[in-house]
Design a protein around this motif. Structure first.
Motif, PDB file in Angstrom:
ATOM      1  N   UNK A  44       0.807  -1.225   0.000  1.00  0.00           N
ATOM      2  CA  UNK A  44       0.000   0.000   0.000  1.00  0.00           C
ATOM      3  C   UNK A  44       0.840   1.275   0.000  1.00  0.00           C
ATOM      4  N   UNK A  45       2.086   1.193   0.486  1.00  0.00           N
ATOM      5  CA  UNK A  45       2.965   2.364   0.479  1.00  0.00           C
ATOM      6  C   UNK A  45       3.855   2.400  -0.772  1.00  0.00           C
ATOM      7  N   UNK A  46       3.478   1.661  -1.802  1.00  0.00           N
ATOM      8  CA  UNK A  46       4.140   1.648  -3.115  1.00  0.00           C
ATOM      9  C   UNK A  46       5.555   1.079  -3.091  1.00  0.00           C
ATOM     10  N   UNK A  47       5.850   0.187  -2.140  1.00  0.00           N
ATOM     11  CA  UNK A  47       7.137  -0.503  -2.135  1.00  0.00           C
ATOM     12  C   UNK A  47       7.011  -1.769  -2.978  1.00  0.00           C
ATOM     13  N   UNK A  48       7.974  -1.985  -3.841  1.00  0.00           N
ATOM     14  CA  UNK A  48       7.969  -3.175  -4.701  1.00  0.00           C
ATOM     15  C   UNK A  48       8.333  -4.403  -3.862  1.00  0.00           C
ATOM     16  N   UNK A  49       7.567  -5.459  -4.027  1.00  0.00           N
ATOM     17  CA  UNK A  49       7.820  -6.721  -3.335  1.00  0.00           C
ATOM     18  C   UNK A  49       7.741  -7.866  -4.345  1.00  0.00           C
ATOM     19  N   UNK A  50       8.512  -8.919  -4.080  1.00  0.00           N
ATOM     20  CA  UNK A  50       8.418 -10.115  -4.915  1.00  0.00           C
ATOM     21  C   UNK A  50       8.412 -11.342  -4.016  1.00  0.00           C
ATOM     22  N   UNK A  51       7.826 -12.402  -4.542  1.00  0.00           N
ATOM     23  CA  UNK A  51       7.729 -13.660  -3.806  1.00  0.00           C
ATOM     24  C   UNK A  51       7.926 -14.791  -4.807  1.00  0.00           C
ATOM     25  N   UNK A  52       8.720 -15.773  -4.427  1.00  0.00           N
ATOM     26  CA  UNK A  52       8.940 -16.943  -5.277  1.00  0.00           C
ATOM     27  C   UNK A  52       8.302 -18.144  -4.606  1.00  0.00           C
ATOM     28  N   UNK A  53       7.489 -18.843  -5.361  1.00  0.00           N
ATOM     29  CA  UNK A  53       6.824 -20.041  -4.877  1.00  0.00           C
ATOM     30  C   UNK A  53       7.316 -21.212  -5.719  1.00  0.00           C
ATOM     31  N   UNK A  54       7.843 -22.240  -5.082  1.00  0.00           N
ATOM     32  CA  UNK A  54       8.358 -23.406  -5.802  1.00  0.00           C
ATOM     33  C   UNK A  54       7.590 -24.646  -5.372  1.00  0.00           C
ATOM     34  N   UNK A  55       7.347 -25.523  -6.342  1.00  0.00           N
ATOM     35  CA  UNK A  55       6.704 -26.785  -6.004  1.00  0.00           C
ATOM     36  C   UNK A  55       7.199 -27.882  -6.939  1.00  0.00           C
ATOM     37  N   UNK A  56       7.117 -29.090  -6.445  1.00  0.00           N
ATOM     38  CA  UNK A  56       7.551 -30.252  -7.204  1.00  0.00           C
ATOM     39  C   UNK A  56       6.378 -30.758  -8.031  1.00  0.00           C
ATOM     40  N   UNK A  57       6.571 -30.862  -9.344  1.00  0.00           N
ATOM     41  CA  UNK A  57       5.503 -31.341 -10.225  1.00  0.00           C
ATOM     42  C   UNK A  57       5.556 -32.848 -10.434  1.00  0.00           C
ATOM     43  N   UNK A  58       6.755 -33.371 -10.656  1.00  0.00           N
ATOM     44  CA  UNK A  58       6.950 -34.795 -10.919  1.00  0.00           C
ATOM     45  C   UNK A  58       8.142 -35.290 -10.124  1.00  0.00           C
ATOM     46  N   UNK A  59       8.090 -36.581  -9.770  1.00  0.00           N
ATOM     47  CA  UNK A  59       9.203 -37.159  -9.013  1.00  0.00           C
ATOM     48  C   UNK A  59       9.361 -38.619  -9.429  1.00  0.00           C
ATOM     49  N   UNK A  60      10.601 -39.029  -9.552  1.00  0.00           N
ATOM     50  CA  UNK A  60      10.910 -40.417  -9.904  1.00  0.00           C
ATOM     51  C   UNK A  60      12.138 -40.831  -9.114  1.00  0.00           C
TER      52      UNK A  60
END
Length: 149
Positions: A44-60
């Motif tokens: 709301x105070x116009x500060x730039x923010x970023x967030x990274x979300x990682x997830x596993x799609x496939x596993x072997x």
């Protein structure tokens, strides 16, 4: 890998070569496909923010017996899901970007550590087959905008 660009639903075939330079046997190697999504926004105070979300799609998991001081090749296949976000970089005005990573993990059973190799891969939209596009009679160019790509 022979290539690093794939489409949803495609098979990813890759070879992992492991040089066991230890005096112990390696029993487990894991392969996984991860998606990393970065979101950008403002507070709301116009500060730039970023967030990274990682997830596993496939596993072997490959149960192996890689003997001490030996080299082993493992050929693996992962079938990509039919629906995937297309890989993208963060551009001005974009609030989200997506990238994928194939990770091979060698578990060292006598230690709490593991060895990881990460390879980026690119997911693109399915290519349009020009033969499947309807043509207007006598026209030299495809009818729809999608068929022109």
């Amino acid at each position: 890998m022979e290539k690093n660009t794939f489409t949803p639903g495609e098979r990813v075939i890759f070879t992992t070569e492991i040089h066991n330079q230890t005096s112990k046997c390696i029993k487990t190697v894991t392969f996984a496909l991860y998606i990393h999504v970065q979101y950008e926004g403002f507070t709301p105070s116009a500060e730039r923010r970023s967030r990274v979300d990682s997830s596993e799609l496939l596993r072997q998991e490959a149960n192996t017996q890689i003997t001490p001081f030996n080299t082993t090749k493992i050929v693996s296949t992962l079938n990509l899901p039919q629906v995937l976000s297309v890989s993208s970089g963060m551009r001005d005005g974009e609030i989200m970007s997506t990238h994928y990573e194939l990770v091979s993990t060698v578990h060292l059973p006598w230690s709490l550590t593991s060895v990881k190799a990460k390879v980026p891969i690119i997911i693109t939209s399915a290519p349009v087959d020009p033969d499947s596009c309807p043509r207007l009679e006598g026209a030299a160019s495809p009818k729809s905008q999608e068929c022109q790509n």
